[in-house]
Design a protein around this motif. Structure first.
Motif, PDB file in Angstrom:
ATOM      1  N   HIS A 110       0.865  -1.186   0.000  1.00  0.00           N
ATOM      2  CA  HIS A 110       0.000   0.000   0.000  1.00  0.00           C
ATOM      3  C   HIS A 110       0.895   1.226   0.000  1.00  0.00           C
ATOM      4  CE1 HIS A 110       0.498  -0.563   4.410  1.00  0.00           C
ATOM      5  NE2 HIS A 110       0.239   0.721   4.535  1.00  0.00           N
ATOM      6  N   PHE A 111       0.299   2.412   0.023  1.00  0.00           N
ATOM      7  CA  PHE A 111       1.071   3.613  -0.296  1.00  0.00           C
ATOM      8  C   PHE A 111       1.813   4.235   0.880  1.00  0.00           C
ATOM      9  CE2 PHE A 111      -2.786   5.515   1.353  1.00  0.00           C
ATOM     10  CZ  PHE A 111      -2.402   6.750   1.858  1.00  0.00           C
ATOM     11  N   HIS A 112       1.615   3.787   2.095  1.00  0.00           N
ATOM     12  CA  HIS A 112       2.303   4.377   3.249  1.00  0.00           C
ATOM     13  C   HIS A 112       3.811   4.149   3.172  1.00  0.00           C
ATOM     14  CE1 HIS A 112      -1.594   4.254   5.878  1.00  0.00           C
ATOM     15  NE2 HIS A 112      -1.574   5.272   5.061  1.00  0.00           N
ATOM     16  N   ASP A 113       4.572   4.998   3.866  1.00  0.00           N
ATOM     17  CA  ASP A 113       6.027   4.917   3.733  1.00  0.00           C
ATOM     18  C   ASP A 113       6.650   3.725   4.453  1.00  0.00           C
ATOM     19  OD1 ASP A 113       5.671   5.912   6.274  1.00  0.00           O
ATOM     20  OD2 ASP A 113       6.938   7.683   6.015  1.00  0.00           O
ATOM     21  N   ASP A 114       5.864   2.990   5.271  1.00  0.00           N
ATOM     22  CA  ASP A 114       6.417   1.752   5.823  1.00  0.00           C
ATOM     23  C   ASP A 114       6.358   0.622   4.797  1.00  0.00           C
ATOM     24  OD1 ASP A 114       3.669   1.542   5.941  1.00  0.00           O
ATOM     25  OD2 ASP A 114       3.572   0.828   8.004  1.00  0.00           O
ATOM     26  N   GLY A 118      11.623   2.913   1.154  1.00  0.00           N
ATOM     27  CA  GLY A 118      12.975   2.644   0.640  1.00  0.00           C
ATOM     28  C   GLY A 118      12.983   2.326  -0.841  1.00  0.00           C
ATOM     29  N   LEU A 119      11.948   2.773  -1.565  1.00  0.00           N
ATOM     30  CA  LEU A 119      11.811   2.381  -2.976  1.00  0.00           C
ATOM     31  C   LEU A 119      12.892   2.964  -3.878  1.00  0.00           C
ATOM     32  CD1 LEU A 119      10.075   0.748  -4.915  1.00  0.00           C
ATOM     33  CD2 LEU A 119       8.611   2.756  -5.227  1.00  0.00           C
ATOM     34  N   LYS A 120      13.387   4.135  -3.539  1.00  0.00           N
ATOM     35  CA  LYS A 120      14.429   4.769  -4.364  1.00  0.00           C
ATOM     36  C   LYS A 120      15.653   3.865  -4.497  1.00  0.00           C
ATOM     37  CE  LYS A 120      17.299   8.927  -4.703  1.00  0.00           C
ATOM     38  NZ  LYS A 120      17.727  10.164  -4.008  1.00  0.00           N
ATOM     39  N   ALA A 121      16.013   3.175  -3.424  1.00  0.00           N
ATOM     40  CA  ALA A 121      17.179   2.279  -3.460  1.00  0.00           C
ATOM     41  C   ALA A 121      16.957   1.139  -4.452  1.00  0.00           C
ATOM     42  CB  ALA A 121      17.455   1.720  -2.059  1.00  0.00           C
ATOM     43  N   PHE A 122      15.728   0.630  -4.518  1.00  0.00           N
ATOM     44  CA  PHE A 122      15.417  -0.436  -5.474  1.00  0.00           C
ATOM     45  C   PHE A 122      15.473   0.094  -6.902  1.00  0.00           C
ATOM     46  CE2 PHE A 122      13.829  -2.162  -1.544  1.00  0.00           C
ATOM     47  CZ  PHE A 122      14.042  -3.524  -1.662  1.00  0.00           C
ATOM     48  N   ASP A 123      14.959   1.317  -7.106  1.00  0.00           N
ATOM     49  CA  ASP A 123      15.035   1.948  -8.428  1.00  0.00           C
ATOM     50  C   ASP A 123      16.490   2.089  -8.875  1.00  0.00           C
ATOM     51  OD1 ASP A 123      12.287   2.170  -8.572  1.00  0.00           O
ATOM     52  OD2 ASP A 123      12.234   4.310  -8.065  1.00  0.00           O
ATOM     53  N   GLU A 124      17.324   2.556  -7.962  1.00  0.00           N
ATOM     54  CA  GLU A 124      18.733   2.792  -8.298  1.00  0.00           C
ATOM     55  C   GLU A 124      19.486   1.497  -8.573  1.00  0.00           C
ATOM     56  OE1 GLU A 124      20.114   5.141  -5.027  1.00  0.00           O
ATOM     57  OE2 GLU A 124      19.329   7.022  -5.887  1.00  0.00           O
ATOM     58  N   ASN A 125      18.980   0.373  -8.070  1.00  0.00           N
ATOM     59  CA  ASN A 125      19.592  -0.925  -8.340  1.00  0.00           C
ATOM     60  C   ASN A 125      18.937  -1.654  -9.513  1.00  0.00           C
ATOM     61  OD1 ASN A 125      21.726  -1.991  -6.135  1.00  0.00           O
ATOM     62  ND2 ASN A 125      20.310  -0.552  -5.157  1.00  0.00           N
ATOM     63  N   GLY A 126      18.068  -0.937 -10.237  1.00  0.00           N
ATOM     64  CA  GLY A 126      17.456  -1.501 -11.427  1.00  0.00           C
ATOM     65  C   GLY A 126      16.469  -2.624 -11.159  1.00  0.00           C
ATOM     66  N   ILE A 127      15.817  -2.604  -9.983  1.00  0.00           N
ATOM     67  CA  ILE A 127      14.876  -3.671  -9.603  1.00  0.00           C
ATOM     68  C   ILE A 127      13.454  -3.219  -9.935  1.00  0.00           C
ATOM     69  CG2 ILE A 127      13.959  -5.003  -7.662  1.00  0.00           C
ATOM     70  CD1 ILE A 127      16.822  -4.522  -6.355  1.00  0.00           C
ATOM     71  N   ALA A 139       0.422   7.343  -4.030  1.00  0.00           N
ATOM     72  CA  ALA A 139       1.836   7.709  -3.862  1.00  0.00           C
ATOM     73  C   ALA A 139       2.117   9.044  -4.562  1.00  0.00           C
ATOM     74  CB  ALA A 139       2.738   6.609  -4.419  1.00  0.00           C
ATOM     75  N   LYS A 140       1.543   9.224  -5.742  1.00  0.00           N
ATOM     76  CA  LYS A 140       1.707  10.504  -6.463  1.00  0.00           C
ATOM     77  C   LYS A 140       1.080  11.657  -5.686  1.00  0.00           C
ATOM     78  CE  LYS A 140       1.866   8.569 -11.153  1.00  0.00           C
ATOM     79  NZ  LYS A 140       1.101   8.377 -12.433  1.00  0.00           N
ATOM     80  N   GLU A 141      -0.132  11.431  -5.158  1.00  0.00           N
ATOM     81  CA  GLU A 141      -0.829  12.481  -4.405  1.00  0.00           C
ATOM     82  C   GLU A 141      -0.048  12.920  -3.173  1.00  0.00           C
ATOM     83  OE1 GLU A 141      -4.813  11.428  -3.289  1.00  0.00           O
ATOM     84  OE2 GLU A 141      -5.332  10.794  -5.342  1.00  0.00           O
ATOM     85  N   ILE A 145       7.899   8.331  -3.564  1.00  0.00           N
ATOM     86  CA  ILE A 145       8.461   7.643  -4.723  1.00  0.00           C
ATOM     87  C   ILE A 145       7.390   6.708  -5.282  1.00  0.00           C
ATOM     88  CG2 ILE A 145      10.251   6.038  -5.517  1.00  0.00           C
ATOM     89  CD1 ILE A 145      11.405   8.705  -4.808  1.00  0.00           C
ATOM     90  N   VAL A 146       7.231   6.714  -6.599  1.00  0.00           N
ATOM     91  CA  VAL A 146       6.114   5.995  -7.227  1.00  0.00           C
ATOM     92  C   VAL A 146       6.593   4.692  -7.870  1.00  0.00           C
ATOM     93  CG1 VAL A 146       4.287   6.137  -8.973  1.00  0.00           C
ATOM     94  CG2 VAL A 146       4.959   8.188  -7.688  1.00  0.00           C
ATOM     95  N   PRO A 147       5.948   3.571  -7.558  1.00  0.00           N
ATOM     96  CA  PRO A 147       6.278   2.300  -8.230  1.00  0.00           C
ATOM     97  C   PRO A 147       6.108   2.425  -9.743  1.00  0.00           C
ATOM     98  CG  PRO A 147       4.923   1.896  -6.296  1.00  0.00           C
ATOM     99  CD  PRO A 147       4.931   3.373  -6.500  1.00  0.00           C
TER     100      PRO A 147
END
Length: 251
Positions: A110-114, A118-127, A139-141, A145-147
């Motif tokens: 779900h959209f809460h930060d828990d 940490g999604l940015k780290a996954f983005d930066e690792n190409g996951i 998440a946009k609202e 960081i948006v999946p």
């Protein structure tokens, strides 16, 4: 006792004991396999690992937040990120270096930060990241960081020779909460939709309390043979967590 009957009796006792020993060997004993002040990883089944990170909150203090890693054939899929990028980096590195696995996907439930803090780290690792379309909108609202990839009802992803399911059953903790299921281990990640035993109702700021029990009843009906249930916070358990959550939010 006649010799033949005595031998038969001893044989039957031996077979019974052997079965008992075999069953004991099959029972998996959970163990913590990584621990720091910011991240704990607990192996809860042969191919399932709970990751726990932490978040400071105003109302509930220093809160442990769970996610789930499932594995097959040197591939893993993760449900929920740790609460921040630093802990996510540690988790990603541990999976690559200690489990020797490729991370196929991260799925915030779900959209809460828990769930996606940490999604940015996954983005930066190409996951690749996947989430319900409502999670992406919320998440946009909220300027999180948006999946990258969305689904509307359910998502099935391959992991080695097996698969996982992420599915939306209805509103509860939030409008977008989904659960994850790994059929080969009968392990469910309930996220914040599912409560640990004896838990209170928790944060209700984005909740639909009226529908919460109905949503969990649908989950129980769909997965009556679930063996292990991991909640978003607190101790994992079995199907009793679904029953407890249903009763907690009954009108």
């Amino acid at each position: 006792m006649k010799p033949f009957i005595k031998i038969l009796f001893i044989f039957l006792i031996s077979i019974t004991n052997f079965k008992g020993i075999a069953q004991q060997k099959e029972e998996f004993k959970a163990k913590v396999i990584y621990k720091s002040k910011d991240l704990v990883i607990t192996q809860i089944a042969k191919n399932a690992f709970e990751h726990t990170s932490f978040k400071q909150t105003n109302d509930f203090g220093y809160v442990p937040c769970n996610g789930l890693i499932v594995r097959n054939s040197n591939e893993v899929i993760i449900f929920d990120t740790p609460t921040n990028d630093k802990s996510s980096e540690v988790l990603i590195k541990w999976i690559k270096e200690k489990l020797h696995c490729k991370i196929n996907a991260i799925i915030p439930t779900h959209f809460h930060d828990d769930c996606l803090g940490g999604l940015k780290a996954f983005d930066e690792n190409g996951i690749p990241s996947y989430a319900h379309s409502k999670t992406i909108s919320l998440a946009k609202e909220n300027d999180y960081i948006v999946p990258k990839n969305s689904f509307n009802d359910s998502l099935v992803l391959k992991i080695g020779k097996e698969h996982i399911v992420a599915k939306f059953f209805g509103e509860g903790h939030t409008k977008d909460n989904v659960i994850g299921y790994f059929p080969s281990e009968k392990v469910m990640f309930g996220g914040c939709l599912i409560k640990e035993l004896e838990a209170g109702k928790g944060y209700l700021g984005d909740a639909n309390v009226a529908e919460w029990s109905n949503t969990v009843e649908k989950i129980k009906k769909t997965y009556p043979n679930v063996k292990t249930v991991v909640p978003g916070h607190g101790e994992y358990g079995n199907i009793a967590l679904l029953d407890y959550t249903i009763q907690l939010f009954k009108p």
